[in-house]
Design an enzyme around this catalytic site. Structure first.
Site, PDB file in Angstrom:
ATOM      1  CE  LYS A   1      -4.821   2.115 -10.445  1.00 63.19           C
ATOM      2  NZ  LYS A   1      -3.510   1.815  -9.842  1.00 63.19           N
TER       3      LYS A   1
ATOM      4  CB  SER B   1      -0.682   2.285 -12.621  1.00 64.11           C
ATOM      5  OG  SER B   1      -1.093   1.828 -11.339  1.00 64.11           O
TER       6      SER B   1
ATOM      7  CB  SER C   1       0.787   2.510  -8.868  1.00 66.30           C
ATOM      8  OG  SER C   1       1.454   1.977  -9.980  1.00 66.30           O
TER       9      SER C   1
END
Lengths: 95, 484
Positions: B76, B151, B175
């Site tokens: 990420k 997210s 998330s």
């Protein structure tokens, strides 16, 4: 609670965010909704409850006061927007 | 080929049935061919990946067996990667090439993982749809008109479409779990403090926790073995002996006590069809010997409001570091220092990030601290106490991950309705408990996630329950037709 445009601009200033009146107007509705939403906390039964700062209630870990990090000034300054002679440059502060 | 799981690739690499170079090229080709439909990557590091793969092949040839040796993964874009742009989905960090690695990146490198690139995400991890990214929204591989969740939406979409066998995520309020549910994959948020936050760009420091996202529980266990562990560079890292998170995978479920929080089933807003999927999953677990009972989490309705005081407060403090002076975006021709700060931040941050900074600044400002922040911290404790009482009687809690199916892009324009999509995930963050989502069904071609919440440090048990469920079902093997 509802916030108006001037209140939004005041909060934006405290937050160091440039914001004109149009932008402040756009934010006012969403911020008012959020503040109204979190007012649900007013009904919570929290009399005598200790505030919780850490999920495991851990205490700050201490370490010996010794240098552990190497000097990486050049690597860090290489990614700065403006540097000169090892210093970070900003607009003139003192006339 | 790309249907193979991360654990399956580990076995094939060890058996020398495929080389890391071949495997890396296979996934790089898929990213190049398929990612334009999804936008799940911000940066693809093909050259470095192939070099890492060759190094892994050399180590495999010598008979080395580190946990992820030669396996392609994605990070990420919230994890700092030395020499590679680390944007956090923001214009503010678009020019930022990190001068150091996050501990998670260091540990995965040491385990032999091959990084294919950095995945897209909501700006500074603030969002539940991946629509707040400076690099444009990510699309859900099951229906590209819908959001992948957020997210960690890029990681979830990339794994869901099998553009990579595993990816890292971070979970501050859901998330990892919410996008895992929306994209039909398995994702785990560990106990707060398990995975180092060093080099993981901070959003809300008392809630943020990194974790694995992959097809199966077994994959997540293998990834977590590489990711987790004490780190003296993270002041809230927990000091515990290393643990094998795959140790309980084959433990049967006889006598396992599963609690169903009534509040997560009764509230308005839960899609009846999602409820049906969860009910069917409960029957599968009962069939394997688990006992099910109802439990109460009477303060859980206060989770989302408490979170939207605590998280913005910590965000406003953490994001104060972005000043246009030391790194990141700087505005053109600042008139004076104040102009430099306010315009760099005003131009560098997107609207949702600004909104949360302002909420946080307000609730921490003079005269309001007790009314908001202190109150929210007290509510946080009564929420954690509810869990403590529940875990006196049960071993794991089971609930839906999300109240509804993946929604359409643009469907949630007002902030509060977006915030409510994390209604079932936020409580575990406030309490610091481990929790995961795994695929448990499909409705109209869209995946549905099942959430398991465990007691502190009980990740191995959670993964074991999930693995047992995945022995009986095949939801975790399903790949959207366009990406099969």
């Amino acid at each position: 609670m509802s916030v108006d445009t001037s209140e939004v601009r005041r909060i934006a200033h405290l937050s160091r965010l440039a914001m004109n009146d149009d932008q402040a107007r756009d934010f006012a509705g969403g911020l008012s909704d959020i503040f109204a939403f979190v007012e649900q906390l007013d009904g919570a039964a929290i009399e005598g409850v200790e505030p919780m700062a850490h999920p495991l209630d851990a205490e700050q870990r201490l370490r010996p006061d010794a240098v552990t990090e190497p000097d990486r000034r050049e690597a860090y300054q290489a990614i700065a927007p403006a540097v000169e002679g090892g210093l970070y440059l900003v607009p003139r502060v003192i006339e | 080929m790309a249907q193979e799981t991360l654990s399956g690739w580990v076995r094939k690499l060890q058996a020398r049935e495929i080389s890391s170079r071949e495997l890396t090229q296979l996934y790089l080709d898929r990213i190049e061919r398929l990612d334009p439909q999804l936008n799940s990557f911000i940066t693809v590091t093909a050259e470095q990946a192939l070099a890492q793969a060759e190094a892994a092949d050399a180590r495999l040839a010598k008979g080395e067996q580190t946990p992820l040796l030669g396996v392609p993964i994605a990070q990420k874009d919230i994890f700092c990667t030395e020499g590679v742009r680390t944007s956090c989905g923001s214009r503010m960090l678009d020019p930022f090439v990190s001068p150091y690695n996050a501990t998670v990146v260091e540990r995965m490198n040491a385990a032999g993982a091959v990084m294919l690139g950095k995945t897209n995400m909501d700006e500074f991890a603030m969002g539940s749809s991946n629509e707040t990214s400076f690099y444009g929204p990510v699309r859900n591989p099951w229906d590209t008109e819908r959001v992948p969740g957020g997210s960690s939406g890029g990681s979830a979409a990339a794994v869901g479409a099998r553009l990579v066998p595993g990816a890292t995520g971070t979970d501050t309020g859901g998330s990892i779990r919410q996008p895992a549910a929306f994209c039909g994959i398995t994702g785990l948020k560990p106990t707060y403090g398990r995975v180092s936050r060093y080099g993981m760009i901070a959003f809300a420091s008392s809630l943020d926790q990194g974790g694995p996202m992959a097809a199966t529980a077994e994959d997540c266990g293998q990834m977590l073995n590489a990711m987790a562990g004490f780190d003296e560079r993270d002041s809230t890292s927990v000091e515990r002996p290393a643990e094998d998170f795959t140790a309980a995978l084959n433990q049967d479920l006889k006598g396992l006590r599963i609690g169903l929080p009534t509040e997560f089933f009764g509230e308005a807003g839960l899609d009846e069809r999602v409820r049906g999927v969860i009910d069917a999953a409960i029957e599968v677990l009962k069939g394997r010997g688990a006992e099910v009972r109802e439990v109460g989490l009477p303060n859980s309705h206060l989770s989302v409001p408490a979170y939207y005081v605590v998280a913005p407060a910590e965000c406003s403090s953490n994001l104060a570091r972005f000043d246009g002076v030391r790194y990141g975006y700087r505005c053109e021709n600042p008139e004076d220092l104040m102009d430099l700060y306010t315009r760099s931040r005003g131009e560098g941050f997107g609207d949702e990030v600004k909104r949360r900074i302002m909420v946080g600044t307000y609730v921490l400002s003079a005269g309001y601290y007790d009314a908001y922040y202190l109150k929210a911290q007290k509510v946080r404790r009564i929420i954690a106490d509810d869990f403590r009482r529940a875990f006196a009687d049960v071993d794991v809690l089971l609930a839906p991950t999300t109240p509804e199916l993946p929604f359409a892009l643009g469907a949630k324009a007002d902030p509060v309705s977006m915030y409510l999509s994390d209604i079932y995930t936020i409580a575990a963050n406030l309490a610091g408990l481990p929790a995961m989502s795994l695929p448990a069904g499909e409705i109209d071609g869209l995946p549905v996630g099942l959430q398991l919440i465990g007691n502190y440090f009980d990740e191995a048990r959670l993964l074991g329950v999930a693995h047992q469920y995945q022995q009986e079902t095949d939801w975790h093997t399903r790949v959207p037709a366009a990406f099969a």
